[in-house]
Enzyme design. Structure first.
Site, PDB file in Angstrom:
ATOM      1  N   ASP A 196       0.774  -1.267   0.092  1.00  0.00           N
ATOM      2  CA  ASP A 196       0.103  -0.153   0.190  1.00  0.00           C
ATOM      3  C   ASP A 196       0.867   1.222  -0.040  1.00  0.00           C
ATOM      4  O   ASP A 196       2.107   1.195   0.526  1.00  0.00           O
ATOM      5  CB  ASP A 196      -0.885   0.047   1.346  1.00  0.00           C
ATOM      6  CG  ASP A 196      -2.245   0.539   0.993  1.00  0.00           C
ATOM      7  OD1 ASP A 196      -2.195   1.914   0.996  1.00  0.00           O
ATOM      8  OD2 ASP A 196      -3.463   0.068   1.083  1.00  0.00           O
ATOM      9  N   ASP A 230       3.554   1.763  -4.489  1.00  0.00           N
ATOM     10  CA  ASP A 230       2.483   2.541  -5.256  1.00  0.00           C
ATOM     11  C   ASP A 230       2.494   1.742  -6.702  1.00  0.00           C
ATOM     12  O   ASP A 230       3.167   1.214  -7.375  1.00  0.00           O
ATOM     13  CB  ASP A 230       3.155   4.017  -5.812  1.00  0.00           C
ATOM     14  CG  ASP A 230       2.245   4.811  -6.602  1.00  0.00           C
ATOM     15  OD1 ASP A 230       1.330   4.153  -7.149  1.00  0.00           O
ATOM     16  OD2 ASP A 230       2.719   6.111  -6.703  1.00  0.00           O
ATOM     17  N   VAL A 231       1.148   1.244  -6.954  1.00  0.00           N
ATOM     18  CA  VAL A 231       0.670   0.321  -7.732  1.00  0.00           C
ATOM     19  C   VAL A 231       1.033   0.961  -9.321  1.00  0.00           C
ATOM     20  O   VAL A 231       0.799   0.320 -10.322  1.00  0.00           O
ATOM     21  CB  VAL A 231      -0.603  -0.327  -7.912  1.00  0.00           C
ATOM     22  CG1 VAL A 231      -0.821  -1.273  -6.511  1.00  0.00           C
ATOM     23  CG2 VAL A 231      -1.714   0.822  -7.979  1.00  0.00           C
ATOM     24  N   TYR A 252     -15.103   6.180 -13.471  1.00  0.00           N
ATOM     25  CA  TYR A 252     -14.806   4.831 -12.496  1.00  0.00           C
ATOM     26  C   TYR A 252     -15.241   3.785 -13.193  1.00  0.00           C
ATOM     27  O   TYR A 252     -14.620   2.707 -13.337  1.00  0.00           O
ATOM     28  CB  TYR A 252     -15.473   5.067 -11.291  1.00  0.00           C
ATOM     29  CG  TYR A 252     -15.522   3.892 -10.328  1.00  0.00           C
ATOM     30  CD1 TYR A 252     -14.153   4.053  -9.527  1.00  0.00           C
ATOM     31  CD2 TYR A 252     -16.165   3.278  -9.975  1.00  0.00           C
ATOM     32  CE1 TYR A 252     -13.972   3.010  -8.488  1.00  0.00           C
ATOM     33  CE2 TYR A 252     -16.213   1.940  -9.123  1.00  0.00           C
ATOM     34  CZ  TYR A 252     -14.957   1.940  -8.208  1.00  0.00           C
ATOM     35  OH  TYR A 252     -14.779   1.113  -7.342  1.00  0.00           O
ATOM     36  N   LYS A 303     -13.287   0.122 -14.202  1.00  0.00           N
ATOM     37  CA  LYS A 303     -13.684  -1.051 -13.704  1.00  0.00           C
ATOM     38  C   LYS A 303     -13.971  -1.997 -14.705  1.00  0.00           C
ATOM     39  O   LYS A 303     -14.054  -3.226 -14.795  1.00  0.00           O
ATOM     40  CB  LYS A 303     -14.618  -0.777 -12.508  1.00  0.00           C
ATOM     41  CG  LYS A 303     -14.152  -0.186 -11.465  1.00  0.00           C
ATOM     42  CD  LYS A 303     -12.866  -1.027 -10.511  1.00  0.00           C
ATOM     43  CE  LYS A 303     -12.490  -0.370  -9.233  1.00  0.00           C
ATOM     44  NZ  LYS A 303     -11.481  -1.089  -8.663  1.00  0.00           N
ATOM     45  N   THR A 346     -16.514   0.789   3.644  1.00  0.00           N
ATOM     46  CA  THR A 346     -15.165   0.882   3.997  1.00  0.00           C
ATOM     47  C   THR A 346     -14.800   2.247   3.934  1.00  0.00           C
ATOM     48  O   THR A 346     -15.698   3.174   3.562  1.00  0.00           O
ATOM     49  CB  THR A 346     -14.345   0.201   2.703  1.00  0.00           C
ATOM     50  OG1 THR A 346     -14.323   1.105   1.645  1.00  0.00           O
ATOM     51  CG2 THR A 346     -14.673  -1.119   2.464  1.00  0.00           C
TER      52      THR A 346
END
Ligand code: NAD
Length: 259
Positions: free
Chosen positions: A37, A63-64, A155, A159, A192
């Protein structure tokens, strides 16, 4: 107990929410879990909690969106834990609002984390999984990867991209006879911290960032929000050998939204 014993897993975005629950459950079920993360203090705390419970976890800053970070994380995981068998590409953000007001910078930041990050993970995990003898890649999409939402089109693009990218890679692995399964998971409204980070205009029609249950009452057929463990249970199943004939599919966990 022991549904993924002996396997080595990486969970991105593992410091919080769904990723954290996935990390905890995979570790409880016997995996060695590398939590990654950009939130370093929370990630380390998560690894410490898992370790204190007698299970195996490690935190790595990651960091992805950085290809070099991916190379480092996978190389260190394989070197220190003797392989890689499970990758949960979970890190993600949500930027809502009208598309005519969205900046190119926000569009690209969301694409970089939600879609480029998944591409980089898949690209670098496959060779490590082939060397390890088997693999299960689980890409976190969303119900927003199955159907559109007026305030979430950018978004939706990330996705929906994750969903079809998953299927294409699953077919490449299958046709190449690589022993790697690739599937996507599609959560609905899950309680979350992500909702506290979505921009406020998204909530103008009845819900708000601190009351996910009220939002679920309006938008989920069961009237209830889901919890991170609801998603982690599905991820555990796909990660385990119980799902050994499942690849290229999508597991929807949404309280009926997409029905
Ligand atoms: N919560 C929901 O209702 C819901 C619904 C559908 C899909 N999802 C997806 O589930 C995934 C997890 O979301 P969550 O709800 O647990 O949110 P969260 O905000 O609690 O967790 C996301 C984590 O990703 C990390 N992250 C963000 N950018 C990163 C980067 N560049 N590199 C590495 N890590 C990064 C964050 O630090 C955070 O720890 C996301 O992909 C999200 O799009 C969530």
């Amino acid at each position: 107990m022991g549904r993924v014993t002996g396997k080595v897993a990486i969970v991105t975005g593992g410091a919080s929410g769904i990723g954290r629950s996935c990390a905890e459950l995979l570790a409880q079920e016997g995996a060695t879990v590398v939590i990654t993360d950009i939130q370093e203090a929370m990630g380390r705390e998560c690894a410490d909690v898992i370790t204190a419970a007698g299970n195996h976890a490690q935190f790595l800053a990651h960091d992805v969106t950085s290809e070099q970070d991916w190379i480092n994380v996978i190389e260190q995981t394989v070197r220190e834990h003797n392989g890689l068998h499970i990758l949960v590409n979970n890190a993600g953000i949500g930027i809502a609002g009208s598309i005519v007001d969205m900046s190119l910078e926000d569009w690209q930041r969301q694409q970089a984390i939600n879609l480029d990050g998944v591409f980089l993970g898949v690209k670098h995990a496959i060779p490590a999984m082939r060397n390890s003898g088997s693999g299960s890649i689980i890409n976190m999409s969303s119900v927003a990867g199955l159907k559109g939402a007026a305030s979430l089109s950018a978004y939706n693009a990330t996705k929906g991209g994750v969903r079809l990218f998953t299927k294409g890679v699953a077919l490449e692995c299958a046709e190449s006879r690589w022993p790697i399964r690739v599937n996507s998971v599609h959560p609905g409204i899950i309680d979350t911290p992500i909702w506290t980070k979505v921009n406020p205009e998204f909530f103008s029609e009845g819900g708000n960032a601190v009351d996910v249950e009220a939002m679920a009452e309006l938008g989920v057929p069961t009237g209830k929000a889901g919890y991170p463990r609801d998603i982690a249970n599905g991820v555990l199943f796909l990660a385990s050998d119980e799902a050994s004939y499942i690849t290229g599919t999508e597991l929807v966990i949404d309280g009926g939204i997409s029905a």
